[in-house]
Motif scaffolding. Structure first.
Motif, PDB file in Angstrom:
ATOM      1  N   VAL A  97      23.110 109.176  55.785  1.00 42.43           N
ATOM      2  CA  VAL A  97      24.361 108.423  55.824  1.00 42.43           C
ATOM      3  C   VAL A  97      24.050 106.939  55.952  1.00 42.43           C
ATOM      4  CG1 VAL A  97      26.522 108.069  57.076  1.00 42.43           C
ATOM      5  CG2 VAL A  97      25.582 110.373  56.866  1.00 42.43           C
ATOM      6  N   ASP A  98      24.604 106.153  55.037  1.00 46.73           N
ATOM      7  CA  ASP A  98      24.468 104.697  55.056  1.00 46.73           C
ATOM      8  C   ASP A  98      25.814 104.139  55.502  1.00 46.73           C
ATOM      9  OD1 ASP A  98      23.591 102.118  54.738  1.00 46.73           O
ATOM     10  OD2 ASP A  98      23.645 102.153  52.547  1.00 46.73           O
ATOM     11  N   ILE A  99      25.820 103.478  56.666  1.00 53.58           N
ATOM     12  CA  ILE A  99      27.063 103.072  57.307  1.00 53.58           C
ATOM     13  C   ILE A  99      27.297 101.575  57.147  1.00 53.58           C
ATOM     14  CG2 ILE A  99      28.292 102.972  59.510  1.00 53.58           C
ATOM     15  CD1 ILE A  99      26.594 105.390  60.357  1.00 53.58           C
ATOM     16  N   ALA A 100      28.522 101.237  56.765  1.00 55.25           N
ATOM     17  CA  ALA A 100      28.969  99.848  56.719  1.00 55.25           C
ATOM     18  C   ALA A 100      30.147  99.705  57.693  1.00 55.25           C
ATOM     19  CB  ALA A 100      29.387  99.475  55.303  1.00 55.25           C
ATOM     20  N   ASP A 101      30.731  98.525  57.759  1.00 53.13           N
ATOM     21  CA  ASP A 101      31.801  98.325  58.734  1.00 53.13           C
ATOM     22  C   ASP A 101      33.087  99.074  58.390  1.00 53.13           C
ATOM     23  OD1 ASP A 101      32.339  96.652  56.578  1.00 53.13           O
ATOM     24  OD2 ASP A 101      33.106  95.014  57.820  1.00 53.13           O
ATOM     25  N   ARG A 102      33.396  99.258  57.104  1.00 53.76           N
ATOM     26  CA  ARG A 102      34.650  99.922  56.721  1.00 53.76           C
ATOM     27  C   ARG A 102      34.464 101.241  55.992  1.00 53.76           C
ATOM     28  NH1 ARG A 102      38.267  94.745  54.885  1.00 53.76           N
ATOM     29  NH2 ARG A 102      38.007  93.646  56.849  1.00 53.76           N
ATOM     30  N   THR A 103      33.263 101.498  55.497  1.00 51.54           N
ATOM     31  CA  THR A 103      32.995 102.724  54.740  1.00 51.54           C
ATOM     32  C   THR A 103      31.618 103.262  55.097  1.00 51.54           C
ATOM     33  OG1 THR A 103      32.004 101.531  52.886  1.00 51.54           O
ATOM     34  CG2 THR A 103      34.394 101.969  52.757  1.00 51.54           C
ATOM     35  N   PHE A 104      31.331 104.457  54.597  1.00 53.02           N
ATOM     36  CA  PHE A 104      29.986 105.013  54.656  1.00 53.02           C
ATOM     37  C   PHE A 104      29.771 105.896  53.441  1.00 53.02           C
ATOM     38  CE2 PHE A 104      32.623 108.007  56.973  1.00 53.02           C
ATOM     39  CZ  PHE A 104      32.138 109.266  56.638  1.00 53.02           C
ATOM     40  N   VAL A 105      28.516 106.010  53.050  1.00 48.65           N
ATOM     41  CA  VAL A 105      28.126 106.806  51.891  1.00 48.65           C
ATOM     42  C   VAL A 105      27.119 107.844  52.362  1.00 48.65           C
ATOM     43  CG1 VAL A 105      27.039 106.743  49.612  1.00 48.65           C
ATOM     44  CG2 VAL A 105      28.500 104.867  50.340  1.00 48.65           C
ATOM     45  N   ALA A 106      27.182 109.024  51.773  1.00 47.01           N
ATOM     46  CA  ALA A 106      26.273 110.104  52.150  1.00 47.01           C
ATOM     47  C   ALA A 106      25.531 110.624  50.932  1.00 47.01           C
ATOM     48  CB  ALA A 106      27.054 111.245  52.795  1.00 47.01           C
ATOM     49  N   THR A 107      24.254 110.916  51.124  1.00 50.43           N
ATOM     50  CA  THR A 107      23.422 111.498  50.075  1.00 50.43           C
ATOM     51  C   THR A 107      22.814 112.780  50.604  1.00 50.43           C
ATOM     52  OG1 THR A 107      22.920 109.334  49.158  1.00 50.43           O
ATOM     53  CG2 THR A 107      21.432 111.131  48.577  1.00 50.43           C
ATOM     54  N   VAL A 108      22.857 113.827  49.783  1.00 55.83           N
ATOM     55  CA  VAL A 108      22.339 115.136  50.158  1.00 55.83           C
ATOM     56  C   VAL A 108      20.930 115.293  49.620  1.00 55.83           C
ATOM     57  CG1 VAL A 108      22.664 117.634  49.956  1.00 55.83           C
ATOM     58  CG2 VAL A 108      24.657 116.121  50.002  1.00 55.83           C
ATOM     59  N   LEU A 109      20.028 115.737  50.473  1.00 57.05           N
ATOM     60  CA  LEU A 109      18.685 116.102  50.058  1.00 57.05           C
ATOM     61  C   LEU A 109      18.486 117.572  50.398  1.00 57.05           C
ATOM     62  CD1 LEU A 109      15.868 115.429  49.020  1.00 57.05           C
ATOM     63  CD2 LEU A 109      15.269 114.760  51.344  1.00 57.05           C
ATOM     64  N   ASP A 110      18.201 118.365  49.386  1.00 54.37           N
ATOM     65  CA  ASP A 110      17.964 119.795  49.550  1.00 54.37           C
ATOM     66  C   ASP A 110      16.467 120.011  49.683  1.00 54.37           C
ATOM     67  OD1 ASP A 110      17.416 122.521  49.064  1.00 54.37           O
ATOM     68  OD2 ASP A 110      19.176 122.733  47.801  1.00 54.37           O
ATOM     69  N   SER A 111      16.040 120.568  50.793  1.00 59.23           N
ATOM     70  CA  SER A 111      14.604 120.735  51.049  1.00 59.23           C
ATOM     71  C   SER A 111      13.940 121.720  50.096  1.00 59.23           C
ATOM     72  CB  SER A 111      14.377 121.183  52.493  1.00 59.23           C
ATOM     73  OG  SER A 111      14.913 122.476  52.698  1.00 59.23           O
ATOM     74  N   ARG A 112      14.700 122.584  49.480  1.00 58.88           N
ATOM     75  CA  ARG A 112      14.101 123.571  48.567  1.00 58.88           C
ATOM     76  C   ARG A 112      13.897 123.014  47.168  1.00 58.88           C
ATOM     77  NH1 ARG A 112      17.565 128.793  50.486  1.00 58.88           N
ATOM     78  NH2 ARG A 112      16.690 128.858  52.581  1.00 58.88           N
ATOM     79  N   SER A 113      14.872 122.282  46.671  1.00 61.01           N
ATOM     80  CA  SER A 113      14.760 121.812  45.289  1.00 61.01           C
ATOM     81  C   SER A 113      14.576 120.299  45.181  1.00 61.01           C
ATOM     82  CB  SER A 113      16.010 122.221  44.499  1.00 61.01           C
ATOM     83  OG  SER A 113      17.147 121.552  45.009  1.00 61.01           O
ATOM     84  N   ARG A 114      14.736 119.607  46.295  1.00 61.13           N
ATOM     85  CA  ARG A 114      14.603 118.147  46.335  1.00 61.13           C
ATOM     86  C   ARG A 114      15.647 117.426  45.485  1.00 61.13           C
ATOM     87  NH1 ARG A 114      12.354 117.252  50.900  1.00 61.13           N
ATOM     88  NH2 ARG A 114      10.140 117.613  51.023  1.00 61.13           N
ATOM     89  N   LEU A 115      16.684 118.120  45.081  1.00 61.16           N
ATOM     90  CA  LEU A 115      17.756 117.477  44.335  1.00 61.16           C
ATOM     91  C   LEU A 115      18.649 116.716  45.299  1.00 61.16           C
ATOM     92  CD1 LEU A 115      18.773 120.348  41.910  1.00 61.16           C
ATOM     93  CD2 LEU A 115      17.314 118.390  41.433  1.00 61.16           C
TER      94      LEU A 115
END
Length: 111
Positions: free
Chosen positions: A13-31
């Motif tokens: 999770v990348d947090i800013a003052d008004r929003t945040f963005v999330a990126t999923v990392l799957d440990s099995r496929s690395r997608l």
């Protein structure tokens, strides 16, 4: 209940003052999959928690990692803990040190 299993998913999770963005990392496929920005509000927190199962990122198989951002991340962190997710808050200096070894830091590259 203690959760000791190795997580299948790590949500960064990348947090800013008004929003945040999330990126999923799957440990099995690395997608990875990145969500659109969520608002830093109770509605945004609920939307994020609703988005996680759509990625198959369930409570028992997921850890959510975010950098120390002072007050910006506190409410999200508390919401996720209340919802039963594992949360790891990582010192921003440590993240910057790791990134220096692999790639430069910029908001453009973070997207």
């Amino acid at each position: 209940m203690t959760l000791t299993s190795t997580p299948r998913f790590c949500i960064g999770v990348d947090i800013a003052d008004r929003t945040f963005v999330a990126t999923v990392l799957d440990s099995r496929s690395r997608l990875t999959n990145t969500a659109p920005p969520f608002e830093q509000s109770p509605d945004g927190f609920r939307a994020f928690v609703d988005w996680l199962p759509q990625q198959r990122a369930y409570r028992r198989s997921t850890v959510i990692a975010m950098e120390t951002t002072g007050v910006f991340g506190q409410r999200l962190c508390m919401h996720l803990l209340t919802e039963g997710y594992r949360v790891s808050v990582i010192d921003a200096a440590r993240i910057a040190g790791e990134r220096r070894r692999s790639q430069p830091k910029s908001d453009r590259l973070d997207r």
